[in-house]
Design an enzyme around this catalytic site. Structure first.
Site, short mmCIF file in Angstrom:
data_model
loop_
_atom_site.label_atom_id
_atom_site.label_comp_id
_atom_site.label_asym_id
_atom_site.label_seq_id
_atom_site.Cartn_x
_atom_site.Cartn_y
_atom_site.Cartn_z
N HIS A 146 -6.72 -2.04 15.14
CA HIS A 146 -6.94 -1.30 13.89
C HIS A 146 -6.69 -2.20 12.67
O HIS A 146 -7.54 -2.31 11.78
CB HIS A 146 -6.02 -0.08 13.86
CG HIS A 146 -6.11 0.74 12.61
ND1 HIS A 146 -6.90 1.85 12.52
CD2 HIS A 146 -5.52 0.60 11.39
CE1 HIS A 146 -6.79 2.37 11.30
NE2 HIS A 146 -5.95 1.62 10.60
N GLU A 147 -5.55 -2.84 12.65
CA GLU A 147 -5.21 -3.66 11.47
C GLU A 147 -6.17 -4.85 11.37
O GLU A 147 -6.59 -5.22 10.28
CB GLU A 147 -3.76 -4.14 11.51
CG GLU A 147 -2.71 -3.03 11.65
CD GLU A 147 -2.84 -1.89 10.66
OE1 GLU A 147 -3.35 -2.11 9.55
OE2 GLU A 147 -2.46 -0.75 11.02
N GLY A 190 3.11 2.36 10.59
CA GLY A 190 2.95 1.65 11.86
C GLY A 190 2.75 0.17 11.62
O GLY A 190 3.42 -0.67 12.19
N ALA A 191 1.81 -0.15 10.73
CA ALA A 191 1.51 -1.55 10.44
C ALA A 191 0.64 -1.60 9.19
O ALA A 191 0.13 -0.59 8.74
CB ALA A 191 0.75 -2.18 11.62
N MET A 192 0.49 -2.81 8.64
CA MET A 192 -0.22 -2.96 7.37
C MET A 192 -1.13 -4.17 7.42
O MET A 192 -0.71 -5.25 7.81
CB MET A 192 0.82 -3.08 6.25
CG MET A 192 0.23 -3.29 4.87
SD MET A 192 -0.81 -1.88 4.38
CE MET A 192 -2.00 -2.73 3.35
N GLU A 193 -2.36 -3.97 6.95
CA GLU A 193 -3.44 -4.94 7.12
C GLU A 193 -3.52 -6.01 6.05
O GLU A 193 -4.60 -6.54 5.79
CB GLU A 193 -4.77 -4.20 7.20
CG GLU A 193 -5.25 -3.55 5.87
CD GLU A 193 -4.91 -2.06 5.73
OE1 GLU A 193 -3.96 -1.60 6.38
OE2 GLU A 193 -5.59 -1.37 4.96
N GLU A 211 0.87 -1.19 0.00
CA GLU A 211 0.00 0.00 0.00
C GLU A 211 0.90 1.23 0.00
O GLU A 211 1.83 1.28 0.79
CB GLU A 211 -0.91 0.03 1.22
CG GLU A 211 -1.91 1.17 1.13
CD GLU A 211 -2.90 1.23 2.29
OE1 GLU A 211 -2.83 0.38 3.21
OE2 GLU A 211 -3.72 2.14 2.28
N HIS A 257 -9.48 -3.87 9.89
CA HIS A 257 -9.44 -3.65 8.44
C HIS A 257 -9.88 -4.90 7.68
O HIS A 257 -10.25 -4.79 6.50
CB HIS A 257 -8.00 -3.31 7.99
CG HIS A 257 -7.70 -1.84 7.94
ND1 HIS A 257 -8.54 -0.93 7.37
CD2 HIS A 257 -6.62 -1.14 8.37
CE1 HIS A 257 -7.99 0.28 7.45
NE2 HIS A 257 -6.82 0.18 8.05
ZN LIG Z 1 -5.47 1.68 8.61
#
Ligand SMILES: [Zn+2]
Length: 854
Positions: free
Chosen positions: A294-295, A258-261, A126, A298
């Protein structure tokens, strides 16, 4: 390398130009032969032309790829390499496209696509990283199932979905859920897992893993619990269940975000998942819990229902931020979470909305989409959903969400789709509400009041200052939550949501025995700036009596700002009544410690600068700093006799537990320790430092000592103890700069860039140093200009390594028009210097140009 010709204005993309892709992608099969400098990627993709396509052009995105061969239905073809990808003549019936490319993961320091981090292969796709892996229609509205084969000698090789086979030197994966390429992920390396399991409400067993480098196994338990809580919460609150047999999380040290889903294979910046009491603070634990949630959330809001194009980014991000905030409020304290979110919104989003980088939550144009992962898209996007929920009510909100999942599962959607669901579920017309998505800027709401014969009238006037040269903006729908208190402190009208829709509007309340005290914008019911003439004694009254915890804090915060502004502008002494109110509150053991800690935390110096600017003054960073120092010193002296008792009473005994209760107490204890350290020469802080068995207390003691310039020995000891722990070292780097006096901030930061452990290739470390520099308000804006110069030099150096992080950190300059002409000239010179750099990335080019053109 970068795509733009040196300093040429890059291409601009517009929302209005959207056209669907002319082909369906029926299936994708990828084979990776891993090698650090020469990974081969073979793709086999089945395309079917769409009968109703407006555009038959067969264009596949691709960047930094070496094309080895291309075939259609097994026959070699010649593809035309064009700017940003390739074109090819293709049949008008379904066909199999095959391509082989070679890529260089070890040379990929931009950390987009497939890259290496400490010997481990990982991906970040992303928004537009997949085009650096192979030729593909790399756009979110193209969704397909993916089958992946990984060949290599890494002990662990992971991709999306479920494992379908593995042997010596290979592993295969299949993801049955159609997804856009930005959710593709691959990880391979020497990893160990912390396992767990979850049974969904319909009885399906899901295997869970957190994968880390050997040695980090002891830092996974908290993240695993947070994941299970998130899975349960999404079932309980939204009725949403997980949809694969396996859910993997991987921790990576070098990561831009931060992080990726990614579907079934979330990739996390190690700072957002690894946690232990010895190495992580309470704030880290809370953030990790929120990001894991959060992730995970998603999976439905982002993955099962994704965005049609990147202009719709807030569709998935605003909603998912809103959901993770609901989760944190449920797991911890609702008012504390709300207060923390508003502090962050005002610190990051309001300046963005009021400066040269202002854009609506759904922008209509961009050059580089990476530059729109902003506080406006995320945090304001979430605020807009909070307003929507307030306007339609809880029941209607969940009714609309059920309809959203039912109607759009498996689709790539727009803001129009989202609002239509609310219109259909509630019968409400949301045309005017939609302005929140298309207009930039923070509305100001001016409030006046009148009272006569038992009738109280509140009049609201809203306006949103347009950027220079643009027309006045139309009024928006603003939910204004209001309650009324009687002069003795009783609530005479419970919270009611008034709906503002006009530029000027009045609301009356009848049958009141006396003139009430209004509590306006309860829970911060809309992201606006409230303007109301009021007195400090009324603020103190609300701080003592308001039944809405947010507005109680807000009253204290507004008071703190008034006192600070008066100190800066008139050289006034700290207001005695305010000091008394603070003393009363901090000594009131009946009050929630977390709330007391928040009231005791002063408004940031940047916030005071913003307030001064909004009122037409030019902020002087040094004066703001001096006022803050004087205020804190005076408060410490006022509390002198009670500080030792308060310190003892708020010290948390027993083993460390990272829960909300303990965190609140430790936050208050830390505030008290920092005041105490100003008076006792650091004795208590040194004792706490020596005896601390958790990072929260160790760090609080070190910060208090360093701020008082008494922490040299402890800082050295801290370094010795933690030099092998990257994440703790990030704290150490940042703290040196955060605690430095204004005149030494830039020199301290410069020295740290020479430190052997400083690295341009690790975004966390770079941010620890340069982010701390930008975050030290008086130091960064020191009259010498040394802070500006140092940041610009480092951004120029970073741009060729990592454009995405460079561009984001340029935003440190976005408030430049707030300051005096000398500082503006210094900043302008630095921005121009960045822009003149040869081979500047399009990311940084766009950000700097926008700031300069304001
Ligand atoms: Zn997000």
């Amino acid at each position: 390398m970068n795509d733009a010709a040196p300093n040429a204005a890059p291409q601009t993309f517009y929302l209005k130009d959207y056209k669907p892709f002319g082909y369906e992608v029926e299936s994708v099969k990828l084979t990776f032969q891993l090698s650090p400098n020469a990974t081969k990627v073979h793709s086999a993709i089945r395309f079917t032309p769409k009968a109703d396509a407006e555009d038959n052009r067969f264009f596949l995105h691709g960047e930094q790829l070496s094309l080895i061969s291309a075939k259609i239905d097994g026959t070699p073809v010649t593809a035309r390499l064009v700017d940003g990808g390739l074109e090819c003549d293709v049949p008008r019936t379904s066909f199999l496209w095959e391509a082989e490319v070679e890529i260089d993961p070890a040379a990929n320091t931009a950390l987009e696509g497939l890259y290496m981090s400490n010997g481990m292969y990982c991906t970040q796709c992303e928004a537009e990283g997949f085009r650096k892996i192979t030729y593909y229609p790399d756009r979110p509205d193209v969704m397909s199932t993916f089958t992946v084969r990984i060949e290599g000698d890494e002990p662990v090789m992971l991709s999306n979905g479920n494992p379908t086979g593995a042997g010596e030197g290979w592993a295969e994966w299949h993801d049955p859920w159609p997804k856009p390429a930005y959710l593709f992920a691959l990880v391979a390396g020497d990893l160990v897992n912390h396992p767990g399991s979850f049974t969904t409400k319909s009885g399906k067993d899901v295997e869970l893993n957190i994968w880390v480098r050997p040695g980090d196994e002891g830092k996974c338990a908290f993240g695993m619990e947070a994941l299970k809580k998130s899975m349960k919460w999404d079932e309980d609150v939204y009725g949403l269940e997980y949809d694969l047999d396996l859910f993997n999380i991987v921790a990576v040290d070098d990561f831009n975000m931060g992080a990726m889903e990614n579907k079934g294979l979330n990739i996390f910046n190690s700072s957002c998942v690894l946690a232990s009491p010895e190495t992580s603070t309470d704030a880290n634990f809370e953030r990790i819990e929120a990001i894991i949630a959060h992730e995970y959330f998603h999976n439905w809001t982002g993955n099962r229902i994704t965005c049609r194009d990147w202009f719709q980014l807030c569709l998935k991000e605003g909603l998912t931020v809103f959901r993770d905030a609901q989760f944190t409020a449920d797991m911890r304290s609702e008012p504390v979470k709300r207060i923390e979110d508003v502090i962050a919104l005002r610190a990051r989003q309001f300046p963005e909305d009021g400066g040269p980088l202002a854009h609506p939550p759904r922008p209509e144009e961009f050059q580089e989409i990476n530059n729109f992962y902003t506080a406006t898209v995320y945090e304001k996007g979430a605020e807009v959903i909070g307003m929507l929920k307030r306007l339609v009510g809880d029941d209607n909100y969940y009714k609309a969400l059920n309809l959203y999942f039912e109607r759009h599962d498996g689709q790539a959607c727009t803001i129009e789709d989202w609002l239509k669901v609310f219109e259909d579920a509630t019968g409400r017309d949301l045309n005017q509400f939609k302005l929140w998505y298309s207009q930039a800027g923070t509305p100001r709401v001016k409030v006046s009041e009148e009272y006569a014969d038992g009738t109280y009238t509140l009049t609201f006037e809203q306006s949103t200052p347009p950027p220079p040269g643009q027309p006045e903006k139309a009024p928006r729908v603003i939910p204004m939550a209001v309650g009324l208190l009687s002069p003795n402190g009783d609530e005479v009208r419970a919270t009611e949501v008034l709906e503002l829709t006009e530029a000027k509007q009045s609301f009356t309340f009848e049958g009141l025995a006396s003139k009430p005290v209004p509590s306006i914008l309860r829970e911060f019911s809309a992201p606006v700036i409230l303007e109301r003439e009021t007195t400090n004694s009324e603020r103190a009254f609300l701080l003592a009596h308001d039944t809405d915890p947010f507005n109680r804090w807000e009253a204290g915060n507004a008071l703190a700002k008034e006192v600070r502004v008066a100190m800066v502008l008139d050289g006034a002494a700290p207001d005695a009544a305010y000091l008394d109110a603070l003393e009363k509150l901090v000594r009131d053991d009946e009050q929630d410690p977390a709330f007391r800690a928040l009231v005791l935390s002063p408004p940031s110096q940047s916030d005071i600068a913003q307030t001064l600017h909004e009122r037409g003054h030019t902020p002087d960073p040094q004066k703001i700093y001096d006022a803050a120092e004087t205020f804190t010193q005076t408060l410490a002296q006022q509390l002198e006799t009670s500080l030792p008792r308060l310190y003892a009473a708020t010290t948390v005994e027993g083993p460390y537990v990272p829960d909300a209760d303990g965190a609140g107490k430790r936050a208050l204890n830390g505030r008290i320790l920092s005041l105490l350290t100003r008076l006792d020469g650091g004795e208590q802080a040194a004792r706490q430092y020596a005896s601390a068995d958790n990072m929260t207390q160790q760090y609080a003691a070190l910060a208090a000592l360093m701020k008082a310039e008494k922490g040299e020995a402890q800082s050295k000891a801290f370094f010795e103890q933690w030099q092998d722990d990257r994440l703790v070292m990030d704290k150490w780097f940042a703290l040196q700069i955060a605690c430095a006096a204004p005149e030494t901030t830039a020199a301290t930061a410069k020295e740290l860039t020479q430190h052997p452990l400083f690295s341009m290739k690790n975004p966390n470390r770079f941010r620890a140093v340069m982010g701390a520099l930008a975050g030290n308000h008086a130091g960064f804006h020191h009259a010498s200009g040394a802070g500006y110069q140092l940041l610009a030099e480092n951004l120029i150096a970073l741009d060729s390594v990592n454009p995405q992080t460079t561009a984001r950190m340029c935003a440190a300059f976005q408030t430049w028009k707030r300051y005096d002409s000398k500082r503006q000239a210094q900043i302008q010179a630095e921005l121009e210097r960045i822009l003149a750099t040869s081979d500047l990335s399009r990311d940084t080019h766009e950000m700097v140009s926008r700031m300069l053109s304001a």
